[in-house]
Scaffold this active site. Sequence first.
Site, PDB file in Angstrom:
ATOM      1  CG  ASN A 140      46.117  53.198  40.993  1.00 39.21           C
ATOM      2  OD1 ASN A 140      45.543  54.429  40.205  1.00 39.21           O
ATOM      3  ND2 ASN A 140      47.305  52.848  41.266  1.00 39.21           N
ATOM      4  CD  GLU A 166      48.398  51.152  44.899  1.00 39.83           C
ATOM      5  OE1 GLU A 166      48.823  50.984  45.357  1.00 39.83           O
ATOM      6  OE2 GLU A 166      49.756  51.319  43.591  1.00 39.83           O
ATOM      7  CD  GLU A 207      45.387  52.422  32.052  1.00 41.26           C
ATOM      8  OE1 GLU A 207      45.718  51.802  33.676  1.00 41.26           O
ATOM      9  OE2 GLU A 207      46.612  52.621  31.849  1.00 41.26           O
ATOM     10  CB  CYS A 210      46.344  47.520  30.691  1.00 38.31           C
ATOM     11  SG  CYS A 210      45.883  48.458  32.748  1.00 38.31           S
TER      12      CYS A 210
HETATM   13  N1  THU Z   1      49.148  51.062  36.642  1.00 38.33           N
HETATM   14  C1  THU Z   1      47.771  51.688  36.549  1.00 38.33           C
HETATM   15  O1  THU Z   1      46.882  51.864  37.087  1.00 38.33           O
HETATM   16  N2  THU Z   1      47.868  51.558  35.457  1.00 38.33           N
HETATM   17  C2  THU Z   1      49.328  51.671  34.205  1.00 38.33           C
HETATM   18  O2  THU Z   1      48.616  52.215  33.576  1.00 38.33           O
HETATM   19  C3  THU Z   1      50.294  50.992  34.433  1.00 38.33           C
HETATM   20  C4  THU Z   1      50.455  51.118  36.312  1.00 38.33           C
HETATM   21  C5  THU Z   1      49.263  51.117  38.460  1.00 38.33           C
HETATM   22  C6  THU Z   1      49.395  49.460  39.502  1.00 38.33           C
HETATM   23  C7  THU Z   1      49.896  50.084  40.401  1.00 38.33           C
HETATM   24  O3  THU Z   1      48.681  50.152  41.605  1.00 38.33           O
HETATM   25  C8  THU Z   1      50.184  51.384  40.259  1.00 38.33           C
HETATM   26  O4  THU Z   1      49.950  52.431  38.708  1.00 38.33           O
HETATM   27  C9  THU Z   1      51.886  51.230  40.287  1.00 38.33           C
HETATM   28  O5  THU Z   1      52.420  50.222  38.944  1.00 38.33           O
END
Ligand code: THU
Length: 161
Positions: free
Chosen positions: A62, A64, A75, A115
Amino acid sequence: MKQKKISISFTEFSGEAELPEDIKNLAIQAKKAADNAYAPYSKFKVGAAVLLANGKIITGNNQENSAYPSGICAERVAIFYANAQYPKVAINAIAIVAFHNNKELNSPVYPCGSCRQVITESQSKQKNPIKLYFIGQKFIHGIDDASHMLPLEFDKESLNS
Ligand code: THU
């Protein structure tokens, strides 16, 4: 009027030792990917590893952003990269793992709605189903067909109906 029902089934593994050999490795790659996540706001680091039909593993994490909605999940980073580099190669499996404050979650983490939409679109472009593995430290859930994660989905047929 009639009631209709959709049900799904999934596998619960009581640990990584129970996973098929290629998926054990996929889980390791997902964990390595999570380490490189950029998650200074949530401290929730997610790693995704995509196993392609040609044997290659593509990973993502992820990313941010201070403008929160500009960030993106692990994902989608992995799947979009795989699709960008290998547009004609099918996806066989995806492993997902998450760490909060650098501690691996005990329970599996499941993909968000966006996702799921992207995963099922990838599956619809290929013949074989995409297997999903949600890796938790205490237990792991596996799903044999990604479309089970998104019943009554919006897909390309919806555009023409
Ligand atoms: N996040 C993901 O990368 N994948 C998931 O399946 C759920 C959430 C990330 C998004 C954000 O950066 C952090 O987790 C908290 O929601």
